[in-house]
Design an enzyme around this catalytic site. Structure first.
Site, PDB file in Angstrom:
ATOM      1  CB  SER A 248      50.168  33.064 -35.820  1.00  0.00           C
ATOM      2  OG  SER A 248      50.033  34.412 -35.082  1.00  0.00           O
ATOM      3  CG  ASP A 249      55.970  35.767 -38.103  1.00  0.00           C
ATOM      4  OD1 ASP A 249      56.126  36.691 -37.438  1.00  0.00           O
ATOM      5  OD2 ASP A 249      57.097  35.400 -39.075  1.00  0.00           O
ATOM      6  CD1 TRP A 250      53.962  40.609 -33.552  1.00  0.00           C
ATOM      7  CD2 TRP A 250      54.481  38.548 -33.664  1.00  0.00           C
ATOM      8  NE1 TRP A 250      54.297  40.526 -32.263  1.00  0.00           N
ATOM      9  CE2 TRP A 250      54.444  39.119 -32.314  1.00  0.00           C
ATOM     10  CE3 TRP A 250      54.742  37.340 -33.911  1.00  0.00           C
ATOM     11  CZ2 TRP A 250      54.863  38.434 -31.179  1.00  0.00           C
ATOM     12  CZ3 TRP A 250      55.153  36.290 -32.802  1.00  0.00           C
ATOM     13  CH2 TRP A 250      55.173  36.970 -31.400  1.00  0.00           C
TER      14      TRP A 250
END
Length: 892
Positions: free
Chosen positions: A285-287
């Site tokens: 995932s992106d953060w």
């Protein structure tokens, strides 16, 4: 035999060294044994991953599918702890878009590294070889910093040049982006580092992208797009990264696609990425981009970053309750471990040179800056002859700026271990010449892009009313709301503008201003005097996230209650030249974890700018040549309000060019800018965000020591109204829905389809020599021989390229195809290119193979690629609008 007693021969827990794991190498205690067979490097990555999976407990598998807090001494953007019992090294994930960020992301900057030119500048080189070498440098410095996963590789197409992350990717064309990212990722992974490609998919704007940067409750933007445009424009670079570069990690985006968050979008993550393309690595995932445990787990997300809010205890609970089968978790762990085995993270690796910004690395950075700089216009003024110069006026605040202009802002920003300036490089190159510097405008800081109005400039602001008062306002930064507590910092700011995150570090335009800040809440005041430069009506705007006020002579002129927006409030007043007014701006944001922003802008009578430009005009008039260094600023987390240069730089260029007809403009921008002054200046060099050695590269190009060879990877429009996303439903969207109504007509495809003349077309770039194209020949291979792995027809294009000018130079020969009319395509598409260096008078035959895929269109009815049969026109030349050679062929 139980899992627990299978991990060592004597039943004791084995050990690992986190530092060794971070460097990607094997460690003492991780050697293979009869019962630890997965440590045997003679086995395949698939075999080793299966053996490890069989030995792992549920807790072991859960531990690898999410990030964790950093232990003392660990610096990274993302961290997965080592498993000492099983001998699994730690994962240390570090930003690498334009060099290694040095982590952790929770601070503004990490350890210094070599700053490469921004990816948009690398794309302007049109060089796969250079892209590979930049990737290899990143791989080496990632390991040097103790990390083993590089999280760069942004290939989101520049659908909207206003996108705050335009500088981070490779421009507007999917073919060019695919060719360069494949080379780049291979360069990283050949150094024993796991590479990442991102942001999958359709992360083409920052407005409402949907993560912790934005107001609580604001929905993430939902991209609505046809399947054909998705496949032909936005996915090819991702597909090439998977199928050709065998990238280890794909990072999914913040936004939604067709109503589903990318982190929970089964169509994207499983059906297309894993099943159709055969991706064997893992999806991260992106953060803070994960929203739902079960949906994300079943959709194909493999690892949550930066912590385990959804893939920690919540996922364990879902597995134990039966909502998620343990086999789903097995696949995630398998993918992560298999990739780590494949790229050598479990095994001994040769130690990299523990050096950043060494001579070889700086040489690559400078070469990339040189190769990517694009000479947009030149009437013969360039190159400058040092022997003929006595006085040079260098104008612009950022001509003498270092770290602030080597790259764009956000998670890809690199703290350069070494950096130069245009001013210092020119003085070194021109020792017998008087090089005069006039800043003229204020340095460009991040807050300026919040609105189209320029900030109130420092030359009308003073810290007090006496003659010793400094330009700007006295800024006091308090650790508590309501302007309370011992100030964190008291300093002079050139104008009212700030942009930061609670808990990170204050950054207001220069690394020297980095200060620690509290996590929850704080407040700021700016105080001083406003000297009225001209009589007339002035409009002030105060833009802020949360509450702010503008006090004028002690009375409230603007009260911006603020929302988590940001919100803009304006007020207009009549002022008289020569008067001085007390000014105070107050800002006290709410104690929330989001980006806080404030800006004080203005509209002023035209005469109000005369004093601010006087020194620049006088210096230009006295000089043999005037060099104006202008810049914009792009940053993750927000889009630009306008393509105009901020801080009155357009007005500055016009004034300088009137004072000296030999005015050269050097642009240091992250993408296209408007140029209302273009007809009044003889030469323009686009140098982008050029990295550690940009000053030297620019100077060598200006003085002819280097010959420009860059080509635009993105179209420069004549006006903002010419963009393909003019309707607000297309950008920034309505009710958080963005309609990709332009379909295939992105970038130059749009300008070609509608007969719009761009300011500078895709592929454009001048040189100090001239090239002639001749002898175009095209052969059709029907694919029956099955050569080069193609299972359909291909074209072999050959052209003779000759250097007919006085200098050695490099040309990028570009091949475009016009498909048969019934294919329903825009007028042309890029299908090949070759970068060729030739001596004066030298000629060479350039060959390009056009692949079956590049003859194809996505058939929505059949959900597959289909070759468009019929007559194609093949076009070859130096840009998308300069194609002197054309011929047609029939693809049966």
């Amino acid at each position: 035999m139980s899992t627990e007693d299978a991990v060592t021969e004597d039943g004791r827990a084995d050990s690992t060294v986190a530092g060794g794991a971070g460097a990607g190498g094997a460690h003492e205690g991780a050697r293979p044994t009869a019962r630890r067979a997965w440590m045997d490097p003679q086995l395949s990555p698939v075999e080793r991953a299966e053996l490890l999976l069989a030995a792992a407990t549920l807790e072991d598998k859960l531990a690898v599918v999410h990030g964790a807090s950093f232990p003392p001494g660990v610096r990274a953007d993302g961290y997965v702890p080592p498993n000492e019992r099983l001998g699994i090294p730690a994962l240390l994930e570090m930003g690498s878009g334009a060099g290694v960020t040095g982590g952790p992301m929770f601070e503004m900057y990490g350890e210094p590294a070599t700053a490469l030119p921004a990816p948009i500048a690398q794309a302007a080189s049109w060089s796969e070889d250079l892209s590979w070498r930049c990737g290899a440098l990143i791989g080496i410095e990632t390991r040097t910093h103790g990390a083993n996963v590089a999280i760069g590789g942004d290939v989101n197409i520049a659908r909207v040049p206003l996108n705050g992350r335009t500088f981070e990717a490779y421009g507007e064309d999917p073919f060019l982006a695919a060719r360069l990212i494949v080379a780049h990722l291979r360069g990283i992974q050949e150094q024993g580092v796991v590479a990442t490609v991102k942001h999958y998919a359709l992360n083409n704007q920052e407005t409402n992208r949907g993560n912790w940067n934005y107001p609580s409750g604001a929905p993430a933007v939902d991209a609505r797009i046809g399947e054909r445009a998705l496949r032909q424009i936005y996915l090819p670079a991702f597909e090439a990264a998977v199928t050709e570069a065998e990238v280890g990690v794909v990072m999914c985006a913040y936004n939604r696609v067709a109503g589903e968050y990318c982190s929970a979008n089964r169509r994207l993550l499983t059906e297309i990425l894993k099943e159709e393309w055969g991706f064997t690595g893992w999806v991260v995932s992106d953060w803070w981009a994960t929203h739902d445990t079960v949906a994300a787990a079943l959709a194909g997300l493999d690892q949550e970053m930066p912590f385990g809010d959804h893939f920690g205890e919540a996922l364990e609970k879902a597995i134990r309750s039966g909502e998620v089968a343990e086999e789903v978790l097995d696949d995630k762990a398998r993918r992560i471990w298999r990739t780590m085995f494949r790229l050598g993270l479990f095994d001994e690796q040769a130690a990299p040179d523990l050096v950043v910004a060494g001579p070889d690395h700086l040489r690559i950075s400078e070469e990339a800056a040189t190769a990517g700089a694009v000479l947009l216009k030149n009437d013969g003024t360039l190159p400058l002859d040092p022997a003929e110069l006595r006085t040079v006026a260098v104008i612009g605040a950022d001509a003498d700026a270092t770290a602030a202009v080597v790259a764009g802002g956000g998670s890809s920003h690199v703290l350069p271990a070494v950096s130069d300036t245009v001013l210092s490089a020119l003085r070194d190159r021109l020792p017998g010449c008087e090089v005069v510097h006039v800043p003229a405008t204020d340095p460009v800081q991040r807050s300026v892009v919040l609105t189209e109005r320029d900030p109130v400039p420092s030359w009308v602001l003073r810290t007090g009313t006496d003659e010793r008062a400094e330009r700007g306002l006295r800024a006091t930064y308090y650790p508590e709301p309501g302007f309370a507590g011992e100030p964190l910092d008291v300093r002079v700011d050139p104008y009212v503008g700030a942009d930061w995150r609670p808990g990170r570090r204050l950054f207001n335009g220069d690394v020297s201003s980095v200060k620690p800040t509290p996590r929850d809440a704080w407040s700021i005041t700016w105080e001083g005097a406003f000297r009225v430069p001209a009589t007339g009506r002035y409009t002030f705007e105060l833009t802020s996230v949360d509450g702010s006020r503008l006090l004028w002579d002690g009375e409230v002129l603007i009260d911006n209650g603020g929302v988590h927006g940001p919100e803009t409030v304006t007020a207009s007043i009549e002022l008289t030249a020569g008067d001085t007014h007390a000014i105070r701006v107050e800002y006290s944001p709410e104690p929330v974890k989001t980006i806080e922003r404030i800006k004080l802008g203005w509209d002023a009578p035209p005469e109000a700018y005369a004093d601010g430009l006087r020194d620049a005009v006088e210096a230009a008039a006295r000089a043999d040549v005037a060099i104006v260094v202008a810049r914009d600023i792009q940053c993750e987390g927000r889009d630009q309000a306008s393509l105009h240069l901020p801080n009155g730089q357009d007005r500055l260029i016009e004034a300088v060019s009137q004072a000296n007809p030999r005015t050269v403009v050097v642009l240091r921008t992250g993408g296209p800018v408007l140029m209302p002054w273009i007809d009044r200046v003889p030469a323009v060099l686009e140098a982008w965000y050029g990295g550690s050695c940009a000053g030297a590269a620019i100077t060598r190009l200006l003085t002819g020591e280097s010959v420009p060879s860059g080509k635009l990877p993105i179209t420069f429009p004549r006006s903002q109204g010419d963009l393909p996303t003019r309707d607000e439903r297309q950008f920034p969207g309505v009710d958080s829905v963005v309609e990709y109504a332009e379909g295939l007509e992105v970038g130059y495809r749009h300008y070609d389809a509608h007969g719009i003349e761009p300011l500078f077309p895709f592929g454009h770039g001048l040189s100090y020599t001239e090239f002639h194209y001749e002898d175009l020949a095209v052969a059709v291979d029907d694919g029956s021989a099955g050569g080069d792995g193609e299972d359909g027809p291909v074209l072999d294009v050959a052209v003779r390229l000759r250097n007919v000018g006085p200098r050695e130079g490099t040309e990028v020969a570009q091949v475009y195809l016009s498909l048969p009319p019934d294919a329903g395509e825009p007028p042309q598409r890029l299908v090949g290119f070759r970068r060729v260096t030739l001596l004066p008078g030298e000629a060479r035959t350039v060959t390009v193979r056009v692949r079956t895929r590049d003859l194809s269109i996505w058939d929505e009815a059949g959900s597959s690629w289909r070759v468009a049969r019929g007559r194609y026109e093949v076009r070859v030349g130096g840009s998308s609008r300069d194609l002197p050679l054309r011929t047609s062929v029939v693809v049966p």
